[in-house]
Design a protein around this motif. Structure first.
Motif, PDB file in Angstrom:
ATOM      1  N   ALA A 166       4.959  26.928  23.429  1.00  0.00           N
ATOM      2  CA  ALA A 166       6.268  27.476  23.063  1.00  0.00           C
ATOM      3  C   ALA A 166       7.040  28.085  24.221  1.00  0.00           C
ATOM      4  CB  ALA A 166       6.086  28.534  21.964  1.00  0.00           C
ATOM      5  N   ALA A 167       6.380  28.419  25.329  1.00  0.00           N
ATOM      6  CA  ALA A 167       7.048  29.160  26.402  1.00  0.00           C
ATOM      7  C   ALA A 167       8.041  28.341  27.234  1.00  0.00           C
ATOM      8  CB  ALA A 167       5.996  29.781  27.321  1.00  0.00           C
ATOM      9  N   THR A 211      22.546  32.089  26.079  1.00  0.00           N
ATOM     10  CA  THR A 211      21.637  31.001  26.443  1.00  0.00           C
ATOM     11  C   THR A 211      20.185  31.454  26.350  1.00  0.00           C
ATOM     12  OG1 THR A 211      23.308  30.173  27.974  1.00  0.00           O
ATOM     13  CG2 THR A 211      21.098  29.293  28.211  1.00  0.00           C
ATOM     14  N   ILE A 212      19.908  32.679  26.809  1.00  0.00           N
ATOM     15  CA  ILE A 212      18.543  33.205  26.715  1.00  0.00           C
ATOM     16  C   ILE A 212      18.131  33.345  25.258  1.00  0.00           C
ATOM     17  CG2 ILE A 212      17.087  35.204  27.219  1.00  0.00           C
ATOM     18  CD1 ILE A 212      18.762  35.648  29.751  1.00  0.00           C
ATOM     19  N   LEU A 213      19.055  33.793  24.410  1.00  0.00           N
ATOM     20  CA  LEU A 213      18.747  33.925  22.987  1.00  0.00           C
ATOM     21  C   LEU A 213      18.492  32.563  22.356  1.00  0.00           C
ATOM     22  CD1 LEU A 213      18.402  36.173  20.953  1.00  0.00           C
ATOM     23  CD2 LEU A 213      20.782  35.903  20.286  1.00  0.00           C
ATOM     24  N   ALA A 214      19.193  31.544  22.821  1.00  0.00           N
ATOM     25  CA  ALA A 214      18.910  30.187  22.341  1.00  0.00           C
ATOM     26  C   ALA A 214      17.498  29.764  22.745  1.00  0.00           C
ATOM     27  CB  ALA A 214      19.936  29.206  22.908  1.00  0.00           C
ATOM     28  N   GLY A 215      17.072  30.168  23.948  1.00  0.00           N
ATOM     29  CA  GLY A 215      15.702  29.893  24.374  1.00  0.00           C
ATOM     30  C   GLY A 215      14.680  30.605  23.505  1.00  0.00           C
ATOM     31  N   ILE A 216      14.972  31.849  23.123  1.00  0.00           N
ATOM     32  CA  ILE A 216      14.068  32.582  22.230  1.00  0.00           C
ATOM     33  C   ILE A 216      13.991  31.891  20.874  1.00  0.00           C
ATOM     34  CG2 ILE A 216      13.733  34.768  21.010  1.00  0.00           C
ATOM     35  CD1 ILE A 216      14.964  36.178  23.430  1.00  0.00           C
ATOM     36  N   ASN A 217      15.139  31.392  20.411  1.00  0.00           N
ATOM     37  CA  ASN A 217      15.162  30.649  19.153  1.00  0.00           C
ATOM     38  C   ASN A 217      14.280  29.408  19.233  1.00  0.00           C
ATOM     39  OD1 ASN A 217      16.650  28.136  17.740  1.00  0.00           O
ATOM     40  ND2 ASN A 217      16.882  29.930  16.444  1.00  0.00           N
ATOM     41  N   GLN A 218      14.399  28.645  20.311  1.00  0.00           N
ATOM     42  CA  GLN A 218      13.577  27.447  20.478  1.00  0.00           C
ATOM     43  C   GLN A 218      12.101  27.790  20.586  1.00  0.00           C
ATOM     44  OE1 GLN A 218      14.608  24.122  20.382  1.00  0.00           O
ATOM     45  NE2 GLN A 218      16.399  25.186  19.560  1.00  0.00           N
ATOM     46  N   THR A 219      11.788  28.878  21.288  1.00  0.00           N
ATOM     47  CA  THR A 219      10.397  29.309  21.417  1.00  0.00           C
ATOM     48  C   THR A 219       9.821  29.682  20.055  1.00  0.00           C
ATOM     49  OG1 THR A 219      10.659  30.067  23.696  1.00  0.00           O
ATOM     50  CG2 THR A 219       8.911  31.096  22.411  1.00  0.00           C
ATOM     51  N   THR A 220      10.611  30.364  19.240  1.00  0.00           N
ATOM     52  CA  THR A 220      10.163  30.737  17.895  1.00  0.00           C
ATOM     53  C   THR A 220       9.874  29.511  17.044  1.00  0.00           C
ATOM     54  OG1 THR A 220      11.510  32.752  18.018  1.00  0.00           O
ATOM     55  CG2 THR A 220      10.771  32.061  15.840  1.00  0.00           C
ATOM     56  N   MET A 221      10.772  28.526  17.094  1.00  0.00           N
ATOM     57  CA  MET A 221      10.580  27.314  16.299  1.00  0.00           C
ATOM     58  C   MET A 221       9.345  26.534  16.761  1.00  0.00           C
ATOM     59  SD  MET A 221      12.898  27.406  14.001  1.00  0.00           S
ATOM     60  CE  MET A 221      12.601  29.178  14.082  1.00  0.00           C
ATOM     61  N   MET A 222       9.141  26.474  18.077  1.00  0.00           N
ATOM     62  CA  MET A 222       7.991  25.731  18.593  1.00  0.00           C
ATOM     63  C   MET A 222       6.689  26.458  18.289  1.00  0.00           C
ATOM     64  SD  MET A 222       9.473  24.164  22.165  1.00  0.00           S
ATOM     65  CE  MET A 222       8.115  22.984  22.343  1.00  0.00           C
ATOM     66  N   GLY A 260       6.438  26.451   2.786  1.00  0.00           N
ATOM     67  CA  GLY A 260       6.408  27.833   3.263  1.00  0.00           C
ATOM     68  C   GLY A 260       6.702  27.926   4.748  1.00  0.00           C
ATOM     69  N   ILE A 261       6.151  26.997   5.515  1.00  0.00           N
ATOM     70  CA  ILE A 261       6.442  26.957   6.957  1.00  0.00           C
ATOM     71  C   ILE A 261       7.923  26.665   7.188  1.00  0.00           C
ATOM     72  CG2 ILE A 261       5.937  25.761   9.125  1.00  0.00           C
ATOM     73  CD1 ILE A 261       3.118  25.217   8.016  1.00  0.00           C
ATOM     74  N   VAL A 262       8.465  25.752   6.388  1.00  0.00           N
ATOM     75  CA  VAL A 262       9.896  25.430   6.494  1.00  0.00           C
ATOM     76  C   VAL A 262      10.741  26.663   6.175  1.00  0.00           C
ATOM     77  CG1 VAL A 262      11.768  24.059   5.507  1.00  0.00           C
ATOM     78  CG2 VAL A 262       9.566  22.989   5.997  1.00  0.00           C
ATOM     79  N   VAL A 263      10.335  27.415   5.165  1.00  0.00           N
ATOM     80  CA  VAL A 263      11.066  28.624   4.781  1.00  0.00           C
ATOM     81  C   VAL A 263      11.093  29.625   5.937  1.00  0.00           C
ATOM     82  CG1 VAL A 263      10.869  30.706   3.368  1.00  0.00           C
ATOM     83  CG2 VAL A 263      10.791  28.461   2.290  1.00  0.00           C
ATOM     84  N   LEU A 264       9.945  29.863   6.555  1.00  0.00           N
ATOM     85  CA  LEU A 264       9.902  30.790   7.695  1.00  0.00           C
ATOM     86  C   LEU A 264      10.778  30.282   8.838  1.00  0.00           C
ATOM     87  CD1 LEU A 264       6.116  31.781   7.849  1.00  0.00           C
ATOM     88  CD2 LEU A 264       8.023  33.117   6.943  1.00  0.00           C
TER      89      LEU A 264
END
Length: 290
Positions: A166-167, A211-222, A260-264
């Motif tokens: 995810a990083a 842009t950094i927040l978008a990276g955090i979003n992508q990291t969370t999803m991954m 449930g994973i989709v919901v999170l």
């Protein structure tokens, strides 16, 4: 068939023996070094499980409202979280959320400084970029093998594998965001006599925050994308329910746990995206006024 020009068995044996030597001689040291990660994960999980369900739903719904100032997203968050409770997935969902939060927080601590370093040095970028490519393209099962050999099945190898997977997006987007700051703004900050640290903290990072927040979003999803694979080595949570559904051929168990994973994913994705848009609008407004 490609001709067998060399014998690869000695090379494979050497790799296996080297990893075995590392496990024998450094396994204890690696476990001690990774203990803070385990404490972080267990602490977050214990906190989420000890917090009443209605309080967690209320907090996330309130955060969604603060992010949008509209009731559409809070309603989606409310219905999604109630769905988890009705499907008897709340405890597993909190375990999965704890793994995701621990991996995301650790990735933030490691990735943002790395992205800052890359943005300041082209040579560092040339060295780190292939490593990030390898982390993103190498199948996760490959680096699960050495982590399980070193730490044994459990939460630590699952968390480490999730962090590795995810990083990279956060490192890349931090580097991109800092390098995309308007050179004219940077030149103006230099004219005011600021030093590199002041420019970084006072100019570059605030302007690069969307842009950094978008990276955090992508990291969370991954991180959420890894929960099923992580469950194979003892992470538990919703991923383990999916794994049980596969093993027992129970379609309902796997389907509801997958939902449930989709919901999170929907809850955390929509909230972080909303905060990113809100922040981007504020920065755009301040630049227009300036």
């Amino acid at each position: 068939m490609f001709p067998e020009l060399i014998d690869t068995k000695p090379l494979r044996r050497a790799v296996d023996d080297a990893l075995g030597w590392v496990v024998t001689n450094w396994g204890g040291a690696f476990e001690a070094a990774a203990r803070p990660l385990l404490l972080l994960l267990n602490g977050i999980e214990a906190l989420l499980l000890a917090t009443p369900w209605w309080l967690i739903i209320g907090l996330l719904t309130a955060i969604a409202w603060l992010a949008t100032r509209r009731w559409t997203l809070p309603a989606i968050v409310l219905v999604s979280l109630v769905f988890l409770g009705l499907m008897e997935l709340w405890k597993d969902a909190m375990s999965t959320t704890a793994l995701m939060l621990a991996a995301t927080l650790t990735a933030i601590v490691l990735s943002i400084p790395m992205g800052v370093w890359m943005s300041r040095s082209g040579r560092v970028r040339q060295v780190i970029t292939p490593v990030l490519d390898l982390m993103q393209t190498l199948p996760s099962f490959v680096y699960l093998i050495p982590t399980v050999m070193i730490f044994g099945p459990g939460k630590i190898p699952a968390l480490i594998a999730t962090i590795v997977y995810a990083a990279p997006p956060l490192v890349r987007l931090t580097d991109l965001g800092l390098r995309s700051v308007d050179p004219a703004i940077m030149e103006a900050s230099r004219a005011f006599g600021t030093n590199p640290t002041q420019r970084l903290l006072g100019v570059q990072i605030p302007l690069a925050l969307p842009t950094i927040l978008a990276g955090i979003n992508q990291t969370t999803m991954m991180a959420l994308a890894m929960v099923v694979i992580a469950s194979m080595i003892g992470a538990g949570g919703l991923g383990y329910q999916v794994l049980q559904g596969i093993g027992r051929l129970e379609v309902s168990r796997g389907l509801f746990a997958g939902l449930g994973i989709v919901v999170l994913a929907i809850v955390f994705d929509r909230i972080t995206q909303a905060f990113g848009k809100q922040l981007q609008a504020r920065i755009g407004l301040s630049e227009t006024r300036a």
